[in-house]
Design a protein around this motif. Structure first.
Motif, PDB file in Angstrom:
ATOM      1  N   LEU A  58       0.874  -1.173   0.000  1.00 48.73           N
ATOM      2  CA  LEU A  58       0.000   0.000   0.000  1.00 48.73           C
ATOM      3  C   LEU A  58       0.906   1.216   0.000  1.00 48.73           C
ATOM      4  O   LEU A  58       1.687   1.423   0.931  1.00 48.73           O
ATOM      5  CB  LEU A  58      -0.915   0.014   1.231  1.00 48.73           C
ATOM      6  CG  LEU A  58      -1.728   1.285   1.475  1.00 48.73           C
ATOM      7  CD1 LEU A  58      -2.590   1.646   0.278  1.00 48.73           C
ATOM      8  CD2 LEU A  58      -2.570   1.132   2.735  1.00 48.73           C
TER       9      LEU A  58
ATOM     10  N   GLY B 284      -2.398   3.972  -2.722  1.00 47.70           N
ATOM     11  CA  GLY B 284      -3.736   3.418  -2.558  1.00 47.70           C
ATOM     12  C   GLY B 284      -4.517   3.228  -3.839  1.00 47.70           C
ATOM     13  O   GLY B 284      -5.680   2.827  -3.798  1.00 47.70           O
TER      14      GLY B 284
ATOM     15  N   GLU C 163       2.889  -1.635   4.181  1.00 48.66           N
ATOM     16  CA  GLU C 163       2.349  -0.300   3.922  1.00 48.66           C
ATOM     17  C   GLU C 163       3.467   0.722   4.028  1.00 48.66           C
ATOM     18  O   GLU C 163       4.274   0.673   4.960  1.00 48.66           O
ATOM     19  CB  GLU C 163       1.268   0.034   4.949  1.00 48.66           C
ATOM     20  CG  GLU C 163       0.710   1.437   4.815  1.00 48.66           C
ATOM     21  CD  GLU C 163      -0.324   1.769   5.882  1.00 48.66           C
ATOM     22  OE1 GLU C 163      -0.586   2.974   6.068  1.00 48.66           O
ATOM     23  OE2 GLU C 163      -0.858   0.850   6.525  1.00 48.66           O
TER      24      GLU C 163
ATOM     25  N   GLY D 167       3.835   3.901   5.224  1.00 52.37           N
ATOM     26  CA  GLY D 167       3.057   4.773   6.086  1.00 52.37           C
ATOM     27  C   GLY D 167       3.275   6.253   5.847  1.00 52.37           C
ATOM     28  O   GLY D 167       2.481   7.079   6.294  1.00 52.37           O
TER      29      GLY D 167
ATOM     30  N   ARG E 207      -3.317   4.913   2.891  1.00 54.71           N
ATOM     31  CA  ARG E 207      -4.255   4.571   3.963  1.00 54.71           C
ATOM     32  C   ARG E 207      -5.352   5.625   4.082  1.00 54.71           C
ATOM     33  O   ARG E 207      -6.539   5.288   4.150  1.00 54.71           O
ATOM     34  CB  ARG E 207      -3.530   4.422   5.301  1.00 54.71           C
ATOM     35  CG  ARG E 207      -4.497   4.201   6.477  1.00 54.71           C
ATOM     36  CD  ARG E 207      -3.771   4.091   7.801  1.00 54.71           C
ATOM     37  NE  ARG E 207      -3.048   2.832   7.884  1.00 54.71           N
ATOM     38  CZ  ARG E 207      -3.555   1.711   8.396  1.00 54.71           C
ATOM     39  NH1 ARG E 207      -4.788   1.685   8.848  1.00 54.71           N
ATOM     40  NH2 ARG E 207      -2.827   0.615   8.451  1.00 54.71           N
TER      41      ARG E 207
ATOM     42  N   GLU F 154      -9.274   4.768   3.660  1.00 57.13           N
ATOM     43  CA  GLU F 154     -10.163   4.949   4.809  1.00 57.13           C
ATOM     44  C   GLU F 154     -11.204   6.033   4.549  1.00 57.13           C
ATOM     45  O   GLU F 154     -12.319   5.960   5.074  1.00 57.13           O
ATOM     46  CB  GLU F 154      -9.356   5.248   6.070  1.00 57.13           C
ATOM     47  CG  GLU F 154      -8.588   4.043   6.558  1.00 57.13           C
ATOM     48  CD  GLU F 154      -7.740   4.280   7.802  1.00 57.13           C
ATOM     49  OE1 GLU F 154      -7.425   3.289   8.481  1.00 57.13           O
ATOM     50  OE2 GLU F 154      -7.391   5.453   8.088  1.00 57.13           O
TER      51      GLU F 154
ATOM     52  N   VAL G 250      -8.453  -0.660   6.909  1.00 59.09           N
ATOM     53  CA  VAL G 250      -7.135  -1.048   6.394  1.00 59.09           C
ATOM     54  C   VAL G 250      -6.313  -1.620   7.541  1.00 59.09           C
ATOM     55  O   VAL G 250      -6.165  -0.972   8.585  1.00 59.09           O
ATOM     56  CB  VAL G 250      -6.382   0.157   5.776  1.00 59.09           C
ATOM     57  CG1 VAL G 250      -4.989  -0.262   5.317  1.00 59.09           C
ATOM     58  CG2 VAL G 250      -7.163   0.767   4.629  1.00 59.09           C
TER      59      VAL G 250
ATOM     60  N   SER H  79      -2.481  -3.440   8.064  1.00 58.67           N
ATOM     61  CA  SER H  79      -1.205  -3.775   7.429  1.00 58.67           C
ATOM     62  C   SER H  79      -0.340  -4.574   8.393  1.00 58.67           C
ATOM     63  O   SER H  79      -0.297  -4.268   9.593  1.00 58.67           O
ATOM     64  CB  SER H  79      -0.470  -2.498   7.018  1.00 58.67           C
ATOM     65  OG  SER H  79      -1.253  -1.765   6.097  1.00 58.67           O
TER      66      SER H  79
ATOM     67  N   ILE I 134       4.234  -1.661   8.736  1.00 62.37           N
ATOM     68  CA  ILE I 134       4.093  -0.283   8.255  1.00 62.37           C
ATOM     69  C   ILE I 134       5.464   0.381   8.292  1.00 62.37           C
ATOM     70  O   ILE I 134       6.056   0.549   9.363  1.00 62.37           O
ATOM     71  CB  ILE I 134       3.091   0.523   9.100  1.00 62.37           C
ATOM     72  CG1 ILE I 134       1.713  -0.150   9.076  1.00 62.37           C
ATOM     73  CG2 ILE I 134       2.998   1.962   8.580  1.00 62.37           C
ATOM     74  CD1 ILE I 134       0.677   0.509   9.970  1.00 62.37           C
TER      75      ILE I 134
END
Length: 191
Positions: free
Chosen positions: A127, A130, A155, A157, A162, A166, A172, A174, A177
């Motif tokens: 991710l 996205g 992910e 981060g 995210r 969301e 979500v 993960s 991250i």
């Protein structure tokens, strides 16, 4: 998931442009034992959500999705990046922009395999921005299926993925991250 984080630190490589290369164990050559542990963890996270289908996008998410599906006892459906002669004429279609490849492409799933009443868990390897997840969510919504959430291996981060997912009302989760990465150094967010 500490096991995944340790493997990223051991075998992952950081490249310019926020690229984390994990192809020696996750998305080219696959460590099946590691993926099995990831699948067990995803099952713990989404247990009781009524998942009856797992959806991913070709190609890197397929291995993770298949092994995870064993723990949910459900089929895996993957969105194809181009229509082939052997897919049904009736498909759901959306457009996705690839962070890694920097291109846009259509993805499709056959209407034969997803529809109203399905409770779908989306599974993918990464991710970042996205876009892939948003495309898969769109396909599910076109079909009238419920997205119970997204399960991500890694992910980034520090990117907006995210928040974008969301904002569509989708959960979500993960397994690892990445808070930051540079010069082959990866720092993880505490979960």
């Amino acid at each position: 998931m500490e096991l995944l984080e340790q493997r990223i630190l051991k075998d992952g490589q950081v490249f310019p442009g926020n690229i984390l290369k994990v192809d020696s164990f996750l998305n080219h050559q696959i460590d099946v034992d590691l993926i099995a542990e990831m699948g067990k963890e995803i099952k713990k996270i989404y247990n009781g959500c009524g998942v009856n289908k797992i959806l991913t996008i070709e190609a890197s998410g397929i291995g993770i999705a298949c092994i995870t599906a064993q723990f949910f006892s459900c089929p895996v459906l993957f969105a194809k990046k181009m229509k082939t002669k052997n897919i049904a004429a009736s498909v759901y279609k959306t457009q996705v922009r690839s962070f890694t490849h920097g291109t846009e492409y259509d993805v499709i799933v056959s209407k034969d395999f997803i529809g109203e009443g399905d409770k779908v868990l989306i599974v993918d390897d990464f991710l970042a921005e996205g876009n892939a997840l948003l495309g898969l969510i769109d396909l599910c919504r076109q079909a009238g299926a419920e997205v119970v959430g997204c399960a991500i291996a890694i992910e980034k981060g520090f990117q907006e993925g995210r928040n974008r997912v969301e904002a569509k009302g989708v959960r979500v989760e993960s397994l690892a991250i990445v808070e930051s990465m540079s010069d082959n150094t990866v720092t993880f967010r505490k979960q």
